[in-house]
Design a protein around this motif. Structure first.
Motif, short mmCIF file in Angstrom:
data_model
loop_
_atom_site.label_atom_id
_atom_site.label_comp_id
_atom_site.label_asym_id
_atom_site.label_seq_id
_atom_site.Cartn_x
_atom_site.Cartn_y
_atom_site.Cartn_z
N LEU A 124 0.82 -1.21 0.00
CA LEU A 124 0.00 0.00 0.00
C LEU A 124 0.85 1.26 0.00
CD1 LEU A 124 -2.79 -0.99 2.57
CD2 LEU A 124 -2.99 -0.88 0.08
N SER A 125 2.05 1.17 0.60
CA SER A 125 2.94 2.33 0.67
C SER A 125 3.39 2.83 -0.69
CB SER A 125 4.18 1.99 1.52
OG SER A 125 3.81 1.64 2.83
N ILE A 129 -2.24 7.12 -1.77
CA ILE A 129 -3.64 6.96 -1.39
C ILE A 129 -4.23 8.25 -0.83
CG2 ILE A 129 -5.23 5.54 0.01
CD1 ILE A 129 -3.10 3.33 -0.12
N ASP A 130 -3.38 9.22 -0.50
CA ASP A 130 -3.90 10.53 -0.06
C ASP A 130 -4.56 11.28 -1.21
OD1 ASP A 130 -3.02 10.15 2.52
OD2 ASP A 130 -1.09 11.11 2.17
N CYS A 149 -4.54 -2.13 5.96
CA CYS A 149 -5.04 -0.77 5.83
C CYS A 149 -4.92 -0.02 7.16
CB CYS A 149 -6.51 -0.78 5.38
SG CYS A 149 -6.78 -1.35 3.69
N LYS A 152 -1.40 0.99 8.10
CA LYS A 152 -0.94 2.16 7.33
C LYS A 152 -1.78 3.41 7.58
CE LYS A 152 1.92 2.33 5.03
NZ LYS A 152 3.34 2.63 5.37
N CYS A 154 -4.92 3.86 6.65
CA CYS A 154 -5.71 4.14 5.46
C CYS A 154 -7.20 3.91 5.73
CB CYS A 154 -5.29 3.22 4.30
SG CYS A 154 -3.56 3.36 3.82
N ASP A 155 -8.02 4.86 5.31
CA ASP A 155 -9.46 4.65 5.37
C ASP A 155 -9.85 3.59 4.34
OD1 ASP A 155 -10.37 6.65 7.30
OD2 ASP A 155 -9.65 8.12 5.85
N TYR A 156 -10.84 2.77 4.70
CA TYR A 156 -11.32 1.78 3.72
C TYR A 156 -12.82 1.56 3.89
CZ TYR A 156 -11.08 -1.67 7.57
OH TYR A 156 -11.24 -2.34 8.75
N HIS A 194 -9.80 6.69 -0.36
CA HIS A 194 -9.82 5.51 0.51
C HIS A 194 -9.64 4.25 -0.32
CE1 HIS A 194 -14.00 5.99 -0.86
NE2 HIS A 194 -14.14 4.68 -0.66
#
Length: 348
Positions: A124-125, A129-130, A149, A152, A154-156, A194
């Motif tokens: 994911l990095s 994703i921002d 997620c 990290k 991260c919203d999902y 997300h």
């Protein structure tokens, strides 16, 4: 072109997949690499557990299934070849849920208590994703994608809304991804970037409780909502919540600019229907897996713009990586680039 320039070009091609418009498809290979049982272990578990859950009448059908499994046929093919009664299917769901749930909790505990990192977190990095959404489709029941997620930050969204006791509602799940008022008093609602997670075969935390679909983590309650391998898979795909996930999954594959496959075996009827469309066959593909099985090799042979990466073996011993690209085979000794975490280290 010399080998160094050839490899530099190959790395640039791989890097190009990590951008907006990529859809990621995750198969059991990634979960196995983290300690979740694959189909062989599940078959063994079923042989041990299922007979104790069946009546004498159902056992007549189960003996044929067990014999086929003991002869070396894979679980998917076995359940397609033999009659599976409703009681046998229920027993398979319960046994599969117990196995995967137990292993999943063990990994979750390692994450919390020992700071275990997951390969998919590193993956994911590589995406920004921002700035944009990322679509992840997984045929796995476990929660490793969700854990990655959260690790990290991260919203999902996964079609359920709420925190501890989540309710199934794709509409409300989307609303949770809306940001509030921005820029002073000017109302400006928009969706936060997300990760959209689609699980066409269900998840160990999806439960049917008193007729209501809920998402409840690490608690044995209700009826597990998972689709097991076999002839009933297609039929079950028309039921809630699987129909929503399969439908959205299909749309995302059709809309994708490029596709990345991690530990996926290209043998699932729900996905193959859309992957085999002419417009999807021509899309760039990156396949990362320990072993390229026959179905995956057909993709490499018949699909342009495909990079496939697998383990290289000599005398049945791992000795590096084999990469298929533009009808050439590149062999890289002493590097495990078929492991997604190792690939990221090498390429980025």
């Amino acid at each position: 072109m010399d080998k160094d320039k050839d490899m530099d070009n190959l790395k640039k091609q791989i890097q190009s997949f990590f951008d907006q418009g990529t859809v990621t498809i995750v198969g059991s290979g990634l979960s196995c690499a983290e300690g979740i049982s694959g189909m062989k272990a599940l078959s063994k578990k079923l042989i041990e557990d299922v007979p104790d859950r069946l009546s004498a009448e159902d056992m007549e059908y189960w003996r044929s299934i067990e014999e086929t499994l003991n002869n070396g046929t894979d679980l998917e093919s076995t359940l397609q070849q033999n009659k599976v009664t409703s009681n046998i299917e229920k027993a398979i769901v319960e046994s599969a849920y117990e196995l995967i749930s137990c292993e999943d909790i063990s990994i979750f505990t390692e994450i919390i208590e020992k700071g275990k990192t997951l390969k998919f977190s590193e993956y994911l990095s590589c995406f920004n994703i921002d700035l944009y959404n990322l679509v992840v489709i997984t045929t796995n029941y476990d929660l490793l994608i969700e854990y990655a997620c959260e690790i990290k930050g991260c919203d999902y969204s996964d079609s359920y809304y709420g925190k501890i006791i989540s309710q199934y509602s794709p509409e409300n799940a989307e609303k949770e991804m809306i940001k509030g008022i921005q820029r002073g008093k000017i109302p400006r609602n928009f969706y936060k970037p997300h990760i959209k997670i689609y699980k066409p075969h269900g998840s160990i935390n999806w439960k049917l409780v008193h007729g209501n679909l809920k998402k409840i983590n690490h608690v044995n309650c209700g009826i597990p909502c998972i689709i097991t391998p076999g002839s009933n898979k297609y039929e079950k795909g028309y039921e809630v919540p699987f129909d929503y996930h399969i439908g959205k999954m299909s749309q995302e594959i059709d809309n994708a600019k490029r596709l990345i496959f991690i530990g996926y075996g290209f043998n699932d009827s729900h996905l193959e229907t859309h992957l085999n469309k002419p417009e999807n066959i021509s899309k760039p593909k990156l396949i990362v897996t320990r072993t390229l099985y026959d179905n995956a090799k057909k993709i490499v042979e018949n699909s342009p713009n495909t990079i496939a990466i697998e383990e290289m073996k000599i005398n049945n011993k791992s000795c590096g990586t084999r990469i298929y690209f533009e009808k050439q085979i590149h062999e890289i000794k002493d590097k495990k680039m078929w492991d997604i975490a190792e690939l990221i280290k090498e390429v980025f």
